[in-house]
Design an enzyme around this catalytic site. Structure first.
Site, short mmCIF file in Angstrom:
data_model
loop_
_atom_site.label_atom_id
_atom_site.label_comp_id
_atom_site.label_asym_id
_atom_site.label_seq_id
_atom_site.Cartn_x
_atom_site.Cartn_y
_atom_site.Cartn_z
N HIS A 188 50.35 -53.23 65.08
CA HIS A 188 50.94 -52.12 65.83
C HIS A 188 51.54 -51.12 64.84
O HIS A 188 51.71 -51.43 63.66
CB HIS A 188 52.02 -52.61 66.79
CG HIS A 188 53.13 -53.37 66.13
ND1 HIS A 188 54.13 -52.75 65.43
CD2 HIS A 188 53.38 -54.70 66.05
CE1 HIS A 188 54.95 -53.66 64.96
NE2 HIS A 188 54.52 -54.86 65.31
P1 TYD Z 1 56.24 -57.97 67.82
O1 TYD Z 1 57.11 -56.93 67.20
O2 TYD Z 1 54.97 -57.51 68.48
O3 TYD Z 1 55.86 -59.09 66.74
P2 TYD Z 1 55.11 -59.00 65.34
O4 TYD Z 1 54.98 -57.56 64.96
O5 TYD Z 1 55.99 -59.78 64.43
O6 TYD Z 1 53.78 -59.66 65.50
O7 TYD Z 1 57.14 -58.78 68.85
C1 TYD Z 1 56.65 -59.95 69.49
C2 TYD Z 1 57.44 -60.15 70.78
O8 TYD Z 1 58.83 -60.33 70.50
C3 TYD Z 1 57.34 -58.98 71.74
O9 TYD Z 1 57.20 -59.49 73.05
C4 TYD Z 1 58.66 -58.28 71.63
C5 TYD Z 1 59.63 -59.37 71.18
N1 TYD Z 1 60.67 -58.85 70.27
C6 TYD Z 1 61.95 -58.67 70.75
O10 TYD Z 1 62.27 -58.93 71.92
N2 TYD Z 1 62.92 -58.19 69.88
C7 TYD Z 1 62.62 -57.88 68.60
O11 TYD Z 1 63.53 -57.44 67.84
C8 TYD Z 1 61.28 -58.06 68.13
C9 TYD Z 1 60.89 -57.72 66.71
C10 TYD Z 1 60.33 -58.55 69.01
#
Ligand code: TYD
Length: 145
Positions: free
Chosen positions: A58
């Site tokens: 993303h």
């Molecule tokens: P995401 O940022 O997509 O993970 P990564 O980039 O590490 O693969 O986040 C994964 C899930 O966690 C998504 O459902 C949102 C949640 N999340 C939170 O609730 N708070 C946060 O601070 C973060 C980073 C993620």
């Protein structure tokens, strides 16, 4: 027009945080001060990461981050819609700064690795761009800052 920061892969860079060495171990810290790239509003970390895991996938519209391998190592590939670059993070005092507007992909996690992230804003799902075609569309007209 949809808001998306204008940033290039060249704006991603390695930051070395301070190291205070003692016989009993080393301290590294991050704090808000006038020379910091941004004020830290959130800290989160990934752990129990399976070796074949792929994270990220993303961009953020505005949120800036510093990503660190506080234990173990992994790769971070950054992409501005035109160019990509892969950084291997493998030192607990070394971070990768990523501004808004950059797609990121994390993989090649070593066993027991911990990925610590310092972020410029609290969690906000509206700041994510999770669709790669939408990211490319938003990135189309990027020019150097
Ligand atoms: P995401 O940022 O997509 O993970 P990564 O980039 O590490 O693969 O986040 C994964 C899930 O966690 C998504 O459902 C949102 C949640 N999340 C939170 O609730 N708070 C946060 O601070 C973060 C980073 C993620």
């Amino acid at each position: 027009m949809d808001n998306h920061s204008i940033a290039l892969v060249d704006h991603c860079r390695i930051i070395d945080l301070p190291r205070i060495r003692h016989n009993g171990g080393t301290i590294t810290f991050a704090q808000n001060d006038p020379n910091a790239l941004f004020d830290i509003k959130r800290v989160y970390y990934l752990y129990d990461i399976p070796g074949d895991s792929e994270r990220g996938g993303h961009s953020h519209r505005d949120i800036q981050v510093i990503i660190m391998a506080v234990s173990g190592c992994f790769d971070v590939t950054v992409n501005d819609g035109h160019n990509t670059r892969t950084f291997t993070l493998n030192r607990p005092y070394r971070g990768l700064y990523i501004p808004g507007g950059i797609w990121r992909h994390l993989d090649n996690f070593s066993s027991g690795s911990v990925c610590l992230v310092l972020a410029s804003e609290k969690y906000d799902e509206a700041d994510y761009v999770r669709d790669y075609d939408q990211f490319l569309e938003l990135s189309k007209n990027k020019v150097s800052l």
